[in-house]
Design an enzyme around this catalytic site. Structure first.
Site, PDB file in Angstrom:
ATOM      1  N   THR A 164      -8.810 -42.047  33.050  1.00  0.00           N
ATOM      2  CA  THR A 164      -9.125 -40.592  33.629  1.00  0.00           C
ATOM      3  C   THR A 164      -9.184 -40.721  35.422  1.00  0.00           C
ATOM      4  OG1 THR A 164     -11.564 -41.250  33.913  1.00  0.00           O
ATOM      5  CG2 THR A 164     -10.723 -40.319  31.914  1.00  0.00           C
ATOM      6  N   LYS A 292      17.461 -51.618  42.401  1.00  0.00           N
ATOM      7  CA  LYS A 292      16.725 -50.464  41.968  1.00  0.00           C
ATOM      8  C   LYS A 292      17.513 -49.903  40.474  1.00  0.00           C
ATOM      9  CE  LYS A 292      14.719 -47.897  44.790  1.00  0.00           C
ATOM     10  NZ  LYS A 292      13.505 -47.138  45.302  1.00  0.00           N
ATOM     11  N   ASN A 294      16.475 -46.061  39.454  1.00  0.00           N
ATOM     12  CA  ASN A 294      15.670 -45.062  39.665  1.00  0.00           C
ATOM     13  C   ASN A 294      15.432 -43.931  38.587  1.00  0.00           C
ATOM     14  OD1 ASN A 294      15.132 -45.811  42.391  1.00  0.00           O
ATOM     15  ND2 ASN A 294      16.956 -44.977  43.017  1.00  0.00           N
ATOM     16  N   GLU A 299      12.316 -37.440  37.644  1.00  0.00           N
ATOM     17  CA  GLU A 299      12.049 -36.904  38.899  1.00  0.00           C
ATOM     18  C   GLU A 299      12.432 -35.558  39.027  1.00  0.00           C
ATOM     19  OE1 GLU A 299      12.509 -39.801  42.505  1.00  0.00           O
ATOM     20  OE2 GLU A 299      13.782 -40.298  40.748  1.00  0.00           O
ATOM     21  N   TYR A 326      11.505   3.678  34.270  1.00  0.00           N
ATOM     22  CA  TYR A 326      12.590   2.746  34.917  1.00  0.00           C
ATOM     23  C   TYR A 326      12.741   2.878  36.452  1.00  0.00           C
ATOM     24  CZ  TYR A 326      16.903   0.499  35.815  1.00  0.00           C
ATOM     25  OH  TYR A 326      17.991  -0.587  36.192  1.00  0.00           O
ATOM     26  N   GLN A 331      16.240  -4.054  37.475  1.00  0.00           N
ATOM     27  CA  GLN A 331      17.762  -4.984  37.207  1.00  0.00           C
ATOM     28  C   GLN A 331      17.504  -6.394  37.662  1.00  0.00           C
ATOM     29  OE1 GLN A 331      21.707  -3.186  38.004  1.00  0.00           O
ATOM     30  NE2 GLN A 331      21.722  -4.085  39.713  1.00  0.00           N
TER      31      GLN A 331
HETATM   32  N1  ARG Z   1      22.090  -2.703  35.002  1.00  0.00           N
HETATM   33  C1  ARG Z   1      21.079  -1.900  34.927  1.00  0.00           C
HETATM   34  C2  ARG Z   1      19.643  -2.931  34.697  1.00  0.00           C
HETATM   35  O1  ARG Z   1      20.046  -3.961  34.329  1.00  0.00           O
HETATM   36  C3  ARG Z   1      21.084  -1.149  33.723  1.00  0.00           C
HETATM   37  C4  ARG Z   1      20.166   0.102  33.556  1.00  0.00           C
HETATM   38  C5  ARG Z   1      20.953   1.100  34.741  1.00  0.00           C
HETATM   39  N2  ARG Z   1      20.022   2.241  34.694  1.00  0.00           N
HETATM   40  C6  ARG Z   1      19.929   3.256  35.483  1.00  0.00           C
HETATM   41  N3  ARG Z   1      19.350   4.319  35.423  1.00  0.00           N
HETATM   42  N4  ARG Z   1      20.802   3.112  36.711  1.00  0.00           N
HETATM   43  O2  ARG Z   1      18.801  -2.450  34.593  1.00  0.00           O
END
Ligand code: ARG
Length: 467
Positions: A164, A292, A294, A299, A326, A331
């Protein structure tokens, strides 16, 4: 398909409302094909499932469905044989596949994207990829556990110092130390399995974000792709990247465990420790110092944990401010995940090889097991057990014994009975029975303790639990 006459053929898919094409820099920053081509198998799998569902639901004719399915099979074969031409101007894997499909099967290809968007498509592809990768990772960790268990079995009774604060603490066995890592990698596997169970819902059919007006059967596609069920909310479906974050979190923790083990190997292979030796296969020499050997692989495993942890951070930071649903930011979810997966896979393979080939210097381990008065606790425990001394007082008495040994520059077992009785008259000859490192380790029979008999049983139990 006929290429758009201007050089910006990306506009053939979404360019209806665009008069001009994207600039070269726009193409470069926008394109993901350079990395998301790794999703090709999942993309084609998803498209085939979507196509079959569209036919079943009467949205696509059987003839178009068959043509699309054939075309997708051909594209898969082209990609796997290295014949497929990926094009940056087609942005991503989805448009590369769809564009090639149009070349192969003509107009029917244009019907495949009915009731679908790239948003639910990419969410589905990426989940499938992470799921496949996570399964492979879990198997690789199991292989590492098997290597650790073999060492643990061979060294169930090899006594070494336990630490420890990196100060010698109490004797343990080398097998027990290996089993500690078996537990860690077992938890890593269970984290991966937990993540898998949570992520195994199919986003396909959420379309762009709101769902679709077509009478699709999301249960059918979910089932075809091996998901437990379709996702419940279309907005969440296209904006959730928890599954990638959970994978990265599990990967970062596993990489941290690998790094700690790597650090111990680095330490244990030094001339000062000499606890273990790594094989030629996992070490390198020095161009200037002939003596040596290594521990480069160890590492590097230690270092690479930094990258995996960085990848987790990178994606958390990408996601943390995004409004629903989205955003193109998402992406950028793929490279951290791909890099973490590759890094972890290599680190596990290197560690498995190092452990498999490891030679353990049992004599050296035993010789150093007593250094630093590691059986002092055994004297205190003896005073409690045999002489009925309260532990706090026993601790104090033992401290004085340790100081005496320190002054004489000898081990606890080298002190005479008179020496010991001068410190406390309740001590008898019997105390010597607990002073050896073997006796110390052998006495630790509590559940999960280091006694060789426990360790041998724990190896068998761990084989049942993990292999
Ligand atoms: N290449 C895009 C990504 O990986 C795909 C989705 C694209 N969607 C959009 N509404 N442009 O997210």
């Amino acid at each position: 398909m006929t290429q758009n006459s201007d050089q910006h053929s990306a506009s053939t898919i979404w360019g209806g409302r665009f008069a001009g094409g994207p600039s070269a820099v726009m193409q470069r920053i926008n394109a993901s094909i350079g990395f998301d081509k790794r999703l090709y198998a999942q993309d084609i799998r998803g498209s085939k499932a979507h196509c079959a569902m569209l036919v079943k639901a009467g949205i696509l004719s059987a003839a178009d469905g068959a043509a699309i399915d054939d075309g997708l099979n051909r594209i898969l074969a082209e990609i796997e044989s290295g014949q497929f031409q990926f094009k940056t101007e087609l942005e991503d894997i989805h448009m590369n596949v769809e564009t090639r499909l149009a070349e192969l099967v003509g107009e029917a290809a244009g019907r495949l994207h009915t009731a679908r968007s790239r948003n639910d498509q990419v969410a589905t592809d990426f989940r499938l990829w992470v799921r496949d990768t996570l399964d492979g990772m879990e198997g690789a960790l199991q292989g590492l556990q098997a290597a650790l268990l073999d060492k643990a079995e061979a060294h169930a009774a090899s006594i070494m110092p336990g630490f420890t604060h990196l100060q010698a603490a109490q004797p343990v066995t080398f097998g027990h130390h290996m089993l500690a890592y078996v537990e860690m990698f077992g938890r890593d596997r269970s984290r991966l399995k937990d993540a898998r169970a949570r992520m195994n819902e199919c986003p396909l059919g959420a379309a762009a974000l709101a769902g679709t007006s077509f009478p699709i059967d999301r249960h059918m596609t979910a089932q075809a792709l091996g998901f437990d069920r379709p996702t419940a909310n279309s907005l969440d479906s296209v904006s959730d990247r928890d599954f990638a974050l959970e994978f990265l979190a599990a990967a970062a923790i596993a990489a941290t465990h690998l790094s700690r083990l790597a650090e111990e190997l680095v330490l244990w292979t030094t001339a000062q420790f000499r606890f273990v030796a790594l094989s030629d296969g996992y070490t390198t020499g020095s161009s200037i110092m002939p003596q040596k050997r290594n521990p480069d692989a160890a590492e590097l495993v230690r270092a690479k944990a930094g990258r995996v942890i960085g990848n987790l951070n990178a994606l958390l930071i990408v996601m943390k401010g995004l409004p629903l649903t989205y955003s193109k930011d998402m992406q950028d979810d793929k490279e951290p995940v791909f890099e973490a997966a590759d890094t972890l896979e290599l680190s596990i393979a290197a560690m498995t090889g190092m452990i498999r080939d490891l030679t353990v210097n049992t004599q050296r381990l035993k010789d150093s097991a007593g250094a630093g008065f590691t059986t002092a606790t055994d004297i205190a425990d003896w005073l409690v057990r045999v002489a009925g001394v309260p532990f706090r007082q026993a601790h104090h008495i033992t401290g004085r014994i340790v100081r005496l040994a320190e002054e004489r520059d000898c081990g606890l077992e080298d002190l005479s009975l008179e020496d010991l009785r001068a410190v406390d008259a309740r001590i008898t000859q019997d105390v010597f029975s607990v002073l050896s490192v073997e006796a110390s380790a052998a006495s630790r029979t509590s559940h999960g303790g280091t006694a060789p008999a426990n360790v041998a049983a724990a190896v068998a139990a761990a084989r049942q639990r993990f292999l």
